[in-house]
Motif scaffolding. Structure first.
Motif, PDB file in Angstrom:
ATOM      1  N   PHE A 111      46.107  55.044  51.983  1.00 33.70           N
ATOM      2  CA  PHE A 111      44.799  54.534  51.578  1.00 33.70           C
ATOM      3  C   PHE A 111      44.439  54.749  50.106  1.00 33.70           C
ATOM      4  O   PHE A 111      43.665  53.978  49.545  1.00 33.70           O
ATOM      5  N   ALA A 112      44.962  55.820  49.476  1.00 30.97           N
ATOM      6  CA  ALA A 112      44.488  56.178  48.136  1.00 30.97           C
ATOM      7  C   ALA A 112      44.759  55.076  47.109  1.00 30.97           C
ATOM      8  O   ALA A 112      43.892  54.748  46.290  1.00 30.97           O
ATOM      9  N   GLY A 113      45.972  54.518  47.136  1.00 33.76           N
ATOM     10  CA  GLY A 113      46.282  53.445  46.199  1.00 33.76           C
ATOM     11  C   GLY A 113      45.392  52.234  46.396  1.00 33.76           C
ATOM     12  O   GLY A 113      44.935  51.609  45.429  1.00 33.76           O
ATOM     13  N   PHE A 114      45.113  51.917  47.666  1.00 36.16           N
ATOM     14  CA  PHE A 114      44.218  50.807  47.983  1.00 36.16           C
ATOM     15  C   PHE A 114      42.819  51.077  47.447  1.00 36.16           C
ATOM     16  O   PHE A 114      42.215  50.223  46.776  1.00 36.16           O
ATOM     17  N   ALA A 115      42.301  52.292  47.715  1.00 34.63           N
ATOM     18  CA  ALA A 115      40.948  52.636  47.273  1.00 34.63           C
ATOM     19  C   ALA A 115      40.857  52.669  45.750  1.00 34.63           C
ATOM     20  O   ALA A 115      39.818  52.325  45.175  1.00 34.63           O
ATOM     21  N   GLY A 116      41.959  53.084  45.097  1.00 36.99           N
ATOM     22  CA  GLY A 116      41.945  53.195  43.650  1.00 36.99           C
ATOM     23  C   GLY A 116      41.801  51.872  42.919  1.00 36.99           C
ATOM     24  O   GLY A 116      41.546  51.850  41.711  1.00 36.99           O
ATOM     25  N   ARG A 117      41.943  50.757  43.641  1.00 34.61           N
ATOM     26  CA  ARG A 117      41.755  49.439  43.016  1.00 34.61           C
ATOM     27  C   ARG A 117      40.284  49.130  42.771  1.00 34.61           C
ATOM     28  O   ARG A 117      39.953  48.230  41.998  1.00 34.61           O
ATOM     29  N   TYR A 118      39.407  49.844  43.469  1.00 26.83           N
ATOM     30  CA  TYR A 118      37.992  49.500  43.450  1.00 26.83           C
ATOM     31  C   TYR A 118      37.163  50.605  42.799  1.00 26.83           C
ATOM     32  O   TYR A 118      37.619  51.733  42.624  1.00 26.83           O
ATOM     33  N   THR A 119      35.931  50.256  42.481  1.00 27.18           N
ATOM     34  CA  THR A 119      34.995  51.236  41.922  1.00 27.18           C
ATOM     35  C   THR A 119      33.710  51.279  42.746  1.00 27.18           C
ATOM     36  O   THR A 119      32.609  51.331  42.208  1.00 27.18           O
ATOM     37  N   TYR A 120      33.851  51.240  44.070  1.00 24.57           N
ATOM     38  CA  TYR A 120      32.688  51.433  44.930  1.00 24.57           C
ATOM     39  C   TYR A 120      32.193  52.871  44.790  1.00 24.57           C
ATOM     40  O   TYR A 120      32.976  53.780  44.493  1.00 24.57           O
ATOM     41  N   SER A 121      30.933  53.076  45.062  1.00 24.37           N
ATOM     42  CA  SER A 121      30.410  54.448  45.035  1.00 24.37           C
ATOM     43  C   SER A 121      30.778  55.205  46.301  1.00 24.37           C
ATOM     44  O   SER A 121      30.933  56.431  46.276  1.00 24.37           O
ATOM     45  N   THR A 122      30.920  54.486  47.436  1.00 22.58           N
ATOM     46  CA  THR A 122      31.258  55.128  48.706  1.00 22.58           C
ATOM     47  C   THR A 122      32.217  54.251  49.493  1.00 22.58           C
ATOM     48  O   THR A 122      32.301  53.035  49.279  1.00 22.58           O
ATOM     49  N   PHE A 123      32.939  54.867  50.444  1.00 16.57           N
ATOM     50  CA  PHE A 123      33.828  54.062  51.267  1.00 16.57           C
ATOM     51  C   PHE A 123      33.045  53.273  52.317  1.00 16.57           C
ATOM     52  O   PHE A 123      33.534  52.259  52.821  1.00 16.57           O
ATOM     53  N   ILE A 124      31.822  53.684  52.628  1.00 18.49           N
ATOM     54  CA  ILE A 124      30.967  52.887  53.513  1.00 18.49           C
ATOM     55  C   ILE A 124      30.583  51.577  52.828  1.00 18.49           C
ATOM     56  O   ILE A 124      30.563  50.505  53.447  1.00 18.49           O
ATOM     57  N   GLU A 125      30.310  51.650  51.531  1.00 17.24           N
ATOM     58  CA  GLU A 125      30.044  50.443  50.762  1.00 17.24           C
ATOM     59  C   GLU A 125      31.270  49.524  50.758  1.00 17.24           C
ATOM     60  O   GLU A 125      31.148  48.294  50.860  1.00 17.24           O
ATOM     61  N   MET A 126      32.458  50.116  50.665  1.00 22.00           N
ATOM     62  CA  MET A 126      33.688  49.336  50.694  1.00 22.00           C
ATOM     63  C   MET A 126      33.855  48.622  52.033  1.00 22.00           C
ATOM     64  O   MET A 126      34.170  47.420  52.075  1.00 22.00           O
ATOM     65  N   ILE A 127      33.647  49.354  53.139  1.00 21.65           N
ATOM     66  CA  ILE A 127      33.752  48.744  54.462  1.00 21.65           C
ATOM     67  C   ILE A 127      32.744  47.623  54.613  1.00 21.65           C
ATOM     68  O   ILE A 127      33.048  46.549  55.136  1.00 21.65           O
ATOM     69  N   ASP A 128      31.531  47.849  54.142  1.00 20.72           N
ATOM     70  CA  ASP A 128      30.494  46.821  54.249  1.00 20.72           C
ATOM     71  C   ASP A 128      30.874  45.580  53.455  1.00 20.72           C
ATOM     72  O   ASP A 128      30.736  44.457  53.941  1.00 20.72           O
ATOM     73  N   ASP A 129      31.382  45.767  52.259  1.00 21.16           N
ATOM     74  CA  ASP A 129      31.682  44.637  51.384  1.00 21.16           C
ATOM     75  C   ASP A 129      32.909  43.855  51.845  1.00 21.16           C
ATOM     76  O   ASP A 129      32.913  42.615  51.812  1.00 21.16           O
ATOM     77  N   LEU A 130      33.942  44.543  52.293  1.00 24.21           N
ATOM     78  CA  LEU A 130      35.194  43.886  52.628  1.00 24.21           C
ATOM     79  C   LEU A 130      35.316  43.507  54.099  1.00 24.21           C
ATOM     80  O   LEU A 130      36.059  42.579  54.441  1.00 24.21           O
TER      81      LEU A 130
END
Length: 479
Positions: free
Chosen positions: A94-113
């Protein structure tokens, strides 16, 4: 000068140092909410490594795991493999995937994607906060235990004292404050942690075989054997540790703060690998302490070891190691919890908030959540009991949504892109699955495998309910 007095002096000096750093970087943290929450997504590898390592090595990983090793022996290593090994899984998957983005939280990431649903986002934030609050309170509880055993002080004021310290410097400097303090604290953990393990293993002449021989002579050979382990419990402990880490905001947050995906992956992989070695050694130290004094209870083994088995200067070094570890974990978790609340609960209902207003809110919440975490920790039976319950609840609700949401894509050929939902999960599927998984994970009548049941049922419900509500979701999206 006795050990108790030295510990108080060390606490005052380090506390003042932490506050100084907080003041030094406070202007950077105030520039924008992204600066406060993820340092603008610009951090280099050495800061990502040290903040992750310092975060991982909290009080629970010294005081709590030593106590569990003291009580359970080698079978406790299964929980450690899950809890600590999951950082390596996270780094690789997951870390490499998350590192592509600049979300403030992973909940925001789940909501957006994945979902794009306010209700799901709020529920997810509440679940994710439970881990962060448990970890924050757990650090203060560990300090209270140490001071109670060594100085005889009432642990309750100690809990609130340390809570006040990390509330202040976290409020001042945000994520910038955390990473620079964690750089110093991480170095302290490595240096003083090495000192701690040297003194502990010196007792058994640096021989694992001697630990086993001592335990056998005391009539406890099962403590040095995995053959008698309850593998159902071991599997549950492993899975609980894994899902708890995957649902922990602070690990996602550091990935979002990294300057790129490679930095995020390598920082977490290196820190997780070193941490798993440290924590396993700590549990084994608990077994060594048992061979010296089998009459301790609860979380007394580590403080007792500091008081009775090492020179005063070494005991101070061990305390500084534990203090550094606890402070770094506490500040990161406190920051993560309040960023979640601000970004994924309050801002969801008040989307027109300015950066200045969001920073003010997150700072106020830091005070409130810090106090709540301290109160929760006082009434918890142990540090790791507090962590385990939060792990299972948040993991049981969030991990199935994360995994199903990212794998069950609407357009399999398209990569995930910010602002573009690409998952077949519907809002109702996410809501039902999350709540069910979180609730089932807390029902003891489900037996040893309750976390596995919770994960499976949650994933199935996410898929089934999403398929049943697909048309209504499409209609609402079109509208």
């Amino acid at each position: 000068m006795n050990l108790g007095t030295i510990l108080w002096i060390a606490t005052v000096v380090l506390g003042a140092f932490f506050l100084w750093i907080g003041f030094k970087v406070s202007h950077k943290a105030s520039a924008s909410f992204a600066d406060y929450s993820i340092a603008g997504g610009s951090l280099p590898l050495f800061l990502i490594f040290f903040t992750e390592f310092a975060n991982i090595m909290g009080v629970g990983n010294f005081v709590g795991h030593a106590a569990k090793g003291y009580a359970n022996g080698l079978p406790w290593l299964f929980f450690i493999l899950g809890e600590q090994g999951s950082k390596i899984i996270f780094a690789l998957v997951f870390a490499g995937f998350a590192g592509r983005y600049t979300y403030s939280t992973f909940i925001e990431m789940i909501d957006d994607l994945v979902v794009k649903d306010k209700v799901t986002r709020v529920i997810g934030a509440i679940l994710a906060c439970s881990i962060m609050i448990a970890w924050t309170g757990g650090q203060a509880k560990g300090f209270g235990t140490i001071f109670q055993v060594i100085t005889g002080a009432n642990p309750v004021p100690i809990v609130f004292l340390f809570t006040a310290i990390y509330i202040v410097y976290t409020t001042l400097g945000g994520y910038y404050s955390l990473v620079w303090m964690d750089f110093v604290l991480g170095l302290m953990v490595i240096v003083f942690g090495g000192m701690f393990y040297f003194e502990a293993f010196k007792i058994v002449n640096f021989s694992f075989a001697e630990i086993g021989a001592r335990l056998t002579a005391m009539g406890r050979p099962e403590m040095w054997s995995l053959s008698g382990a309850n593998y159902g419990v071991a599997l549950t402990n492993f899975v609980t540790g894994c899902v708890g880490i995957l649902a922990a905001q602070m690990y996602w947050q550091s990935c979002f703060a990294a300057k790129d995906s490679k930095t995020a992956r390598n920082g977490l992989l290196a820190s997780g690998t070193i941490a798993i070695i440290f924590v396993m050694l700590t549990a084994i130290v608990g077994m060594i302490i048992y061979t010296v004094n089998p009459n301790l209870t609860g979380e007394q083994p580590m403080p007792w070891f500091m008081m009775n088995m090492v020179p005063t200067i070494v005991a101070v070094g061990i305390f500084l190691c534990i203090m550094a570890a606890g402070m770094s974990s506490a500040d990161s978790n406190l920051n993560s919890a309040t960023v979640l609340m601000t970004n994924d609960i309050i801002a969801v209902f008040k989307p027109d908030l300015t950066d200045k207003e969001m920073i003010f809110i997150v700072r106020v919440l830091t005070v409130i959540v810090g106090i709540i975490a301290a109160v929760v920790s006082i009434y918890s039976p142990s540090i790791l009991d507090l962590f385990s319950r939060a792990y299972s609840m948040a993991g049981g609700g969030l991990v199935p949504l994360l995994v199903v949401g990212l794998l069950w894509k609407e357009r399999p050929e398209d990569p995930f892109q910010p602002g573009k939902r690409n998952s077949k999960v519907t809002p109702w599927g996410a809501r039902v699955g999350m709540i069910t998984g979180a609730v089932l994970s807390q029902i003891n009548s489900l037996g040893t495998y309750k976390i596995l049941i919770a994960l499976a049922v949650s994933a199935i419900l996410i898929i089934v309910v999403s398929m049943m509500t697909r048309n209504s979701d499409s209609a609402s999206t079109a509208a």
